[in-house]
Scaffold this active site. Structure first.
Site, PDB file in Angstrom:
ATOM      1  N   ARG A  63     -34.908  74.982  17.837  1.00 52.96           N
ATOM      2  CA  ARG A  63     -34.670  75.436  16.461  1.00 52.96           C
ATOM      3  C   ARG A  63     -34.970  74.338  15.430  1.00 52.96           C
ATOM      4  O   ARG A  63     -35.542  74.597  14.381  1.00 52.96           O
ATOM      5  CB  ARG A  63     -33.207  75.885  16.338  1.00 52.96           C
ATOM      6  CG  ARG A  63     -32.933  76.821  15.187  1.00 52.96           C
ATOM      7  CD  ARG A  63     -31.507  77.366  15.225  1.00 52.96           C
ATOM      8  NE  ARG A  63     -31.213  78.080  16.452  1.00 52.96           N
ATOM      9  CZ  ARG A  63     -31.569  79.327  16.709  1.00 52.96           C
ATOM     10  NH1 ARG A  63     -32.250  80.010  15.811  1.00 52.96           N
ATOM     11  NH2 ARG A  63     -31.271  79.913  17.850  1.00 52.96           N
ATOM     12  N   ASN A 105     -31.444  85.740   0.675  1.00 52.87           N
ATOM     13  CA  ASN A 105     -31.586  86.673   1.793  1.00 52.87           C
ATOM     14  C   ASN A 105     -31.082  88.040   1.359  1.00 52.87           C
ATOM     15  O   ASN A 105     -30.250  88.146   0.464  1.00 52.87           O
ATOM     16  CB  ASN A 105     -30.771  86.175   2.998  1.00 52.87           C
ATOM     17  CG  ASN A 105     -30.963  87.049   4.217  1.00 52.87           C
ATOM     18  OD1 ASN A 105     -32.077  87.503   4.500  1.00 52.87           O
ATOM     19  ND2 ASN A 105     -29.897  87.323   4.936  1.00 52.87           N
ATOM     20  N   THR A 106     -31.608  89.080   1.984  1.00 48.04           N
ATOM     21  CA  THR A 106     -31.057  90.420   1.803  1.00 48.04           C
ATOM     22  C   THR A 106     -30.532  90.890   3.147  1.00 48.04           C
ATOM     23  O   THR A 106     -31.172  90.680   4.182  1.00 48.04           O
ATOM     24  CB  THR A 106     -32.087  91.410   1.220  1.00 48.04           C
ATOM     25  OG1 THR A 106     -31.486  92.707   1.173  1.00 48.04           O
ATOM     26  CG2 THR A 106     -33.361  91.477   2.022  1.00 48.04           C
ATOM     27  N   HIS A 107     -29.350  91.506   3.102  1.00 46.48           N
ATOM     28  CA  HIS A 107     -28.684  91.895   4.351  1.00 46.48           C
ATOM     29  C   HIS A 107     -28.268  93.373   4.257  1.00 46.48           C
ATOM     30  O   HIS A 107     -27.696  93.777   3.247  1.00 46.48           O
ATOM     31  CB  HIS A 107     -27.459  91.001   4.569  1.00 46.48           C
ATOM     32  CG  HIS A 107     -26.740  91.314   5.835  1.00 46.48           C
ATOM     33  ND1 HIS A 107     -27.186  90.890   7.076  1.00 46.48           N
ATOM     34  CD2 HIS A 107     -25.626  92.048   6.080  1.00 46.48           C
ATOM     35  CE1 HIS A 107     -26.364  91.336   8.006  1.00 46.48           C
ATOM     36  NE2 HIS A 107     -25.408  92.039   7.431  1.00 46.48           N
ATOM     37  N   THR A 142     -24.572  81.793   8.975  1.00 45.91           N
ATOM     38  CA  THR A 142     -25.369  83.010   8.808  1.00 45.91           C
ATOM     39  C   THR A 142     -24.612  84.118   8.063  1.00 45.91           C
ATOM     40  O   THR A 142     -23.457  84.401   8.372  1.00 45.91           O
ATOM     41  CB  THR A 142     -25.791  83.534  10.199  1.00 45.91           C
ATOM     42  OG1 THR A 142     -26.389  82.456  10.907  1.00 45.91           O
ATOM     43  CG2 THR A 142     -26.785  84.664  10.096  1.00 45.91           C
ATOM     44  N   ASP A 143     -25.292  84.736   7.079  1.00 47.87           N
ATOM     45  CA  ASP A 143     -24.756  85.873   6.321  1.00 47.87           C
ATOM     46  C   ASP A 143     -23.421  85.573   5.653  1.00 47.87           C
ATOM     47  O   ASP A 143     -22.553  86.456   5.538  1.00 47.87           O
ATOM     48  CB  ASP A 143     -24.615  87.111   7.230  1.00 47.87           C
ATOM     49  CG  ASP A 143     -25.950  87.576   7.784  1.00 47.87           C
ATOM     50  OD1 ASP A 143     -26.982  87.348   7.127  1.00 47.87           O
ATOM     51  OD2 ASP A 143     -25.973  88.153   8.882  1.00 47.87           O
TER      52      ASP A 143
HETATM   53  C1  GRF Z   1     -33.917  94.754   5.862  1.00 46.85           C
HETATM   54  O1  GRF Z   1     -32.957  95.758   6.066  1.00 46.85           O
HETATM   55  C2  GRF Z   1     -33.269  93.407   5.766  1.00 46.85           C
HETATM   56  O2  GRF Z   1     -32.043  93.419   5.100  1.00 46.85           O
HETATM   57  C3  GRF Z   1     -33.074  93.075   7.213  1.00 46.85           C
HETATM   58  O3  GRF Z   1     -34.294  93.465   7.814  1.00 46.85           O
HETATM   59  C4  GRF Z   1     -34.828  94.579   7.084  1.00 46.85           C
HETATM   60  C5  GRF Z   1     -36.261  94.249   6.725  1.00 46.85           C
HETATM   61  O4  GRF Z   1     -37.035  95.406   6.540  1.00 46.85           O
HETATM   62  N1  GRF Z   1     -32.694  91.692   7.397  1.00 46.85           N
HETATM   63  P1  GRF Z   1     -38.615  95.365   6.303  1.00 46.85           P
HETATM   64  O5  GRF Z   1     -39.225  94.570   7.445  1.00 46.85           O
HETATM   65  O6  GRF Z   1     -38.854  94.704   4.986  1.00 46.85           O
HETATM   66  O7  GRF Z   1     -39.055  96.796   6.294  1.00 46.85           O
END
Ligand code: GRF
Length: 203
Positions: A63, A105-107, A142-143
Site C-alpha cells: 500500500r 470522496n463520495t460515499h 476510511t469514510d
Molecule cells: C459511487 O456510489 C461511490 O459513492 C462509490 O462507488 C460508486 C461509483 O460509481 N464509492 P461510478 O463508478 O461512478 O458509476
C-alpha cells in the site's frame, strides 16, 4: 485549480463531474475500467497505476509503495485537489501528507452510518427506510472525515442492492459536482490551491 479524479469502476460520477465542466486535468485509476475510457473520450489525461504491479489485491499488496507512485503521478500533473469517485483502493498516509485536507470522496450512505465498501448492501440488510449519500473530506480513517454535504435517498419496497445503488448514484451525480464546485470556488477565493479544507467549517 487543477483537479485529479481517482476511479476504479464505471465512472458515471466522473461523467457527471466532467459534464459540470469542473477543472479536471487528470483521471487516474487503479485498474483498467470504464472510467478511464470516459476520460479519454473527453480528452482528459489518464494514468493507470495498476495494483497488479504492487502486489495485486491480496495480502501482498504494498500500500505504501502504491500510494507513493500515485502521489508521484498526481504531482507530475500538478494536481491541487483530489476527488475520489468510486476509487477502490484505500491509500496510505503519503497521499494525505501530499494533499492535506484536499482529498474529497463520495460515499453511498449517510455517514457515519454504513461506512465501507458494502454500504448499500449493509443499509438494505439493516432494513432502513432511508439511506443516502455523503460527500466528505477523506482522512486516514476510511469514510470518517468531515462531512461537506449529505442527501437522503429513500429505500423502496422490492429494492435490490443494484436498484438502490443506482438511485443513490443519481443523487451523487448531482451532489458531488455541486459540492466540488463550492469547494473549488472557496479555495480560489480564499487562499489558493494549497488550502487545507479541514481548517474551515463547511456546514
Ligand atoms: C459511487 O456510489 C461511490 O459513492 C462509490 O462507488 C460508486 C461509483 O460509481 N464509492 P461510478 O463508478 O461512478 O458509476
Amino acid at each position: 485549480m487543477r483537479v485529479g479524479v481517482l476511479v476504479s469502476g464505471t465512472g458515471t460520477i466522473l461523467e457527471a463531474i466532467l459534464e459540470a465542466d469542473l477543472p479536471v486535468v487528470l483521471v487516474a485509476a487503479d485498474r483498467p475500467c470504464r472510467g478511464l475510457e470516459i476520460a479519454r473520450r473527453a480528452g482528459i489525461a489518464t494514468e493507470l497505476v495498476e495494483r497488479s504491479a504492487f502486489g495485486g489485491f491480496g495480502d501482498r499488496f504494498d500500500r505504501e509503495r502504491y500510494t507513493r507512485e500515485l502521489v508521484k503521478v498526481l504531482e507530475a500533473h500538478r494536481v491541487d485537489l483530489v476527488a475520489m469517485a468510486g476509487f477502490g483502493t484505500i491509500v496510505s498516509k503519503e497521499l494525505h501528507d501530499a494533499y492535506p485536507g484536499r482529498i474529497l470522496n463520495t460515499h453511498p450512505a449517510l455517514l457515519p452510518a454504513f461506512p465501507g465498501w458494502h454500504a448499500v448492501a449493509d443499509a438494505l440488510e439493516a432494513g432502513v427506510e432511508v439511506t443516502g449519500c455523503t460527500v466528505h473530506l477523506a482522512t486516514l480513517e476510511t469514510d470518517a472525515g468531515p462531512v461537506l454535504a449529505q442527501e437522503e435517498v429513500p429505500v423502496v419496497p422490492g429494492d435490490t442492492v443494484e436498484s438502490l445503488h443506482e438511485r443513490i448514484k443519481e443523487t451523487e451525480r448531482r451532489l458531488y459536482p455541486m459540492t466540488l464546485r463550492r469547494v473549488i470556488e472557496q479555495m480560489d477565493a480564499e487562499r489558493g490551491s494549497d488550502a487545507n479544507l479541514a481548517d474551515r467549517a463547511w456546514r
